[in-house]
Design a protein around this motif. Structure first.
Motif, PDB file in Angstrom:
ATOM      1  N   LYS A 194      68.479  96.325  75.957  1.00 33.39           N
ATOM      2  CA  LYS A 194      67.643  96.086  77.136  1.00 33.39           C
ATOM      3  C   LYS A 194      68.351  95.142  78.101  1.00 33.39           C
ATOM      4  O   LYS A 194      68.918  94.129  77.681  1.00 33.39           O
ATOM      5  CB  LYS A 194      66.298  95.485  76.703  1.00 33.39           C
ATOM      6  CG  LYS A 194      65.379  95.107  77.853  1.00 33.39           C
ATOM      7  CD  LYS A 194      65.444  93.625  78.203  1.00 33.39           C
ATOM      8  CE  LYS A 194      64.645  93.277  79.445  1.00 33.39           C
ATOM      9  NZ  LYS A 194      64.663  91.827  79.747  1.00 33.39           N
ATOM     10  N   ASN A 247      57.440  90.104  82.559  1.00 37.76           N
ATOM     11  CA  ASN A 247      58.525  89.951  81.584  1.00 37.76           C
ATOM     12  C   ASN A 247      58.426  90.916  80.416  1.00 37.76           C
ATOM     13  O   ASN A 247      59.100  90.745  79.399  1.00 37.76           O
ATOM     14  CB  ASN A 247      58.560  88.530  81.016  1.00 37.76           C
ATOM     15  CG  ASN A 247      59.571  87.691  81.741  1.00 37.76           C
ATOM     16  OD1 ASN A 247      60.701  88.142  81.942  1.00 37.76           O
ATOM     17  ND2 ASN A 247      59.185  86.509  82.140  1.00 37.76           N
ATOM     18  N   ASP A 294      61.129  93.151  77.698  1.00 36.84           N
ATOM     19  CA  ASP A 294      61.644  92.746  76.380  1.00 36.84           C
ATOM     20  C   ASP A 294      60.803  93.412  75.287  1.00 36.84           C
ATOM     21  O   ASP A 294      61.316  93.930  74.302  1.00 36.84           O
ATOM     22  CB  ASP A 294      61.546  91.224  76.189  1.00 36.84           C
ATOM     23  CG  ASP A 294      62.361  90.437  77.190  1.00 36.84           C
ATOM     24  OD1 ASP A 294      63.333  90.980  77.734  1.00 36.84           O
ATOM     25  OD2 ASP A 294      62.010  89.254  77.434  1.00 36.84           O
ATOM     26  N   LYS A 307      61.593  80.924  78.209  1.00 41.76           N
ATOM     27  CA  LYS A 307      61.363  82.161  78.960  1.00 41.76           C
ATOM     28  C   LYS A 307      62.421  83.220  78.716  1.00 41.76           C
ATOM     29  O   LYS A 307      62.391  84.278  79.321  1.00 41.76           O
ATOM     30  CB  LYS A 307      61.263  81.837  80.456  1.00 41.76           C
ATOM     31  CG  LYS A 307      60.037  81.000  80.738  1.00 41.76           C
ATOM     32  CD  LYS A 307      59.834  80.748  82.215  1.00 41.76           C
ATOM     33  CE  LYS A 307      58.701  79.770  82.455  1.00 41.76           C
ATOM     34  NZ  LYS A 307      59.068  78.370  82.146  1.00 41.76           N
TER      35      LYS A 307
HETATM   36 MG    MG Z   1      62.817  88.267  81.206  1.00 42.53          MG
END
Ligand code: MG
Ligand code: ADP
Ligand code: ASP
Length: 456
Positions: free
Chosen positions: A2, A200, A203, A258
């Motif tokens: 990824k 986000n 992931d 993060k």
């Molecule tokens: Mg990220």
């Protein structure tokens, strides 16, 4: 594999990503998951919000985006089929935004559709680039793979259906020697409505794909050498941690590291697949391995994470002592108003319950508590709701803390010696995490102090 937005911000970085994928492909089959180009998701959300407010500036946002996307694609694969299909997507996006402007309303469902364009456009470009470079690749829309409920902006995955769809639809690419280039972040409901897995979330998408394919490894490629002992933007002495356990990674990410979305570990644990954090700008670096059998850190803790923009609500009153059910009522009210409690502490005197949540949710929570506990306040069982803003939650995390005496002593001594005032403390019985709250103004001092006390 990824690749995040940071690895995909311009044509040069995108070329670099393609080269990394091609190198890996030499050793065996690869599936690729991509985020949107850096900044695109923010721009899409910004455009939707402006359109909703009737602010015509969304049109110039959109034309900037159009220019950036087409310029990137043209530079990488030239004008033709790819730029044409991007134009079609951008026109459709424009129509959707116009619709939002006309009705002056952007529901979470519409916002999810708008956000999905970032990943879809990017995968179209990268798949074409890989194919042009001699590695046949296919843009793969995750809405046909990831089945979710309709909890828009943060949808819940139905793993049974999702794993089945991944097996059925991605299995054939491997047989055909093609690389699927899959959109991260998005999914769809059983009615085919577009959803997203939360900011986000690519992931998490990568880990869902890896688990669905029973991959040998899940690699999250970003712009740092791995999971670091603290946020490198705040603590210059932070270093890469070579191995962390699934639990440590979950705690670190939940409490603000993060570098990886906290849910990423769920499918990986489910099928015991190691997750690697690697750096696209430094592919030679070994990265961090997140696994069940991770080697224990030599230091007393593994890392430090922190969450900013926090606030604390204290519910206080003599009438709560020995009264079962008050805590449950408080938490039900918080759940009903969808305020997410990040940290709780209640002293055994039972005189007060302290909850730490995101600053943006405090007004709503406070209002709901005042309404919901009106009877208790009237009867003077609860005296007071106290609100403290501008706070930071800091957590020290590590499997090795379990059963090691003296960690909290060392922690709070280091804070005391540096005149850092602690407003609340919590340690779960897993003993893998000690969290405490300080004023935002002392955030940098706190992180540096604690890093020095345990990790330097
Ligand atoms: Mg990220
Ligand atoms: P991507 O675009 O690849 O998803 P992100 O920006 O979401 O990348 O995450 C990577 C960033 O996370 C790094 O650039 C780093 O500044 C930040 N970060 C915060 N805490 C940590 C940590 N503990 N370890 C590594 N990186 C961290
Ligand atoms: N593009 C999405 C975001 O910015 C998902 C991701 O990057 O992981 O939140």
């Amino acid at each position: 594999m990824k690749f995040g937005g940071s690895s995909l911000k311009d044509p040069e970085r995108i070329r670099n990503v393609a080269a990394i994928v091609q190198k890996e492909e030499e050793t065996g089959p690869v599936a690729v998951v991509l985020s949107a180009m850096q900044g695109i998701t923010d721009s899409l959300i910004g455009a939707a919000k402006s359109a909703e407010a009737g602010d015509p500036s969304y049109r110039s946002n959109l034309s900037d985006m159009r220019e950036r996307v087409l310029k990137t694609a043209t530079e990488l694969v030239g004008r033709g089929e790819v730029t044409e299909s991007l134009e079609v997507m951008l026109d459709e996006l424009e129509e959707i935004l116009h619709g939002i402007e006309l009705v002056r309303e952007c529901s979470p469902r519409s916002l999810d559709l708008v956000q999905s364009f970032g990943e879809r456009m990017n995968c179209t470009v990268v798949a074409a680039l890989l194919s042009a470079e001699g590695s046949p690749a296919v843009m793969t829309d995750a809405r046909e793979l990831v089945r979710t409920d309709d909890n828009h902006l943060s949808a819940n995955v139905d793993f049974e259906i999702t794993y089945r769809q991944i097996e059925e639809k991605l299995g054939s690419y491997e047989a055909a020697g093609e690389i699927p280039v899959i959109t991260g972040f998005i999914g769809s409901t059983n009615e085919g409505v577009t959803t997203t897995l939360g900011r986000n979330g690519s992931d998490y998408s990568a880990s869902i794909m890896g688990a669905g394919l029973r991959a040998e490894a899940i690699e999250i490629w970003t712009d740092v050498d791995g999971v670091m002992s603290a946020d490198p933007r705040i603590v210059p002495n932070a270093f890469v941690v070579p191995e962390v356990s699934f639990e440590e990674a979950m705690e670190l990410s939940y409490f603000g590291a993060k570098v990886i979305h906290p849910y990423t570990m769920i499918p990986a644990v489910d099928r015991t697949i190691p997750v690697w954090i690697r750096n696209t700008l430094n592919p030679e670096a070994p990265g961090t391995r997140i696994a069940k059998d991770a080697a224990k850190s030599e230091k007393p803790i593994t890392g430090i994470a922190s969450i900013d923009g926090a606030a604390l609500i204290n519910v206080q009153g003599g009438g709560m002592v020995g009264m079962p059910g008050v805590a449950s009522k408080v938490f039900s009210i918080m759940a009903e108003c969808k305020a997410n409690i990040i940290m709780i502490s209640q002293a055994s005197s039972e005189h007060s319950i302290c909850m730490v949540l995101r600053e943006s949710e405090t007004e709503r929570a406070l209002h709901a508590l005042r309404e919901g506990l009106r009877e208790e306040v009237r009867a003077k069982k609860i005296q007071n709701f106290e609100l403290i803003r501008d706070l930071e939650i800091v957590s020290i995390i590590g499997d090795k803390m379990r059963g090691t005496p003296g960690i909290s002593g060392r922690l709070f001594k280091s804070l005391g010696d540096n005149e850092i005032n602690v407003l609340a403390i919590a340690q779960g019985s897993s003993e893998r995490n000690i969290s405490f709250v300080v004023q935002t103004a002392q955030r940098e001092d706190t992180l540096k102090t604690v890093h020095q006390a345990f990790l330097e």
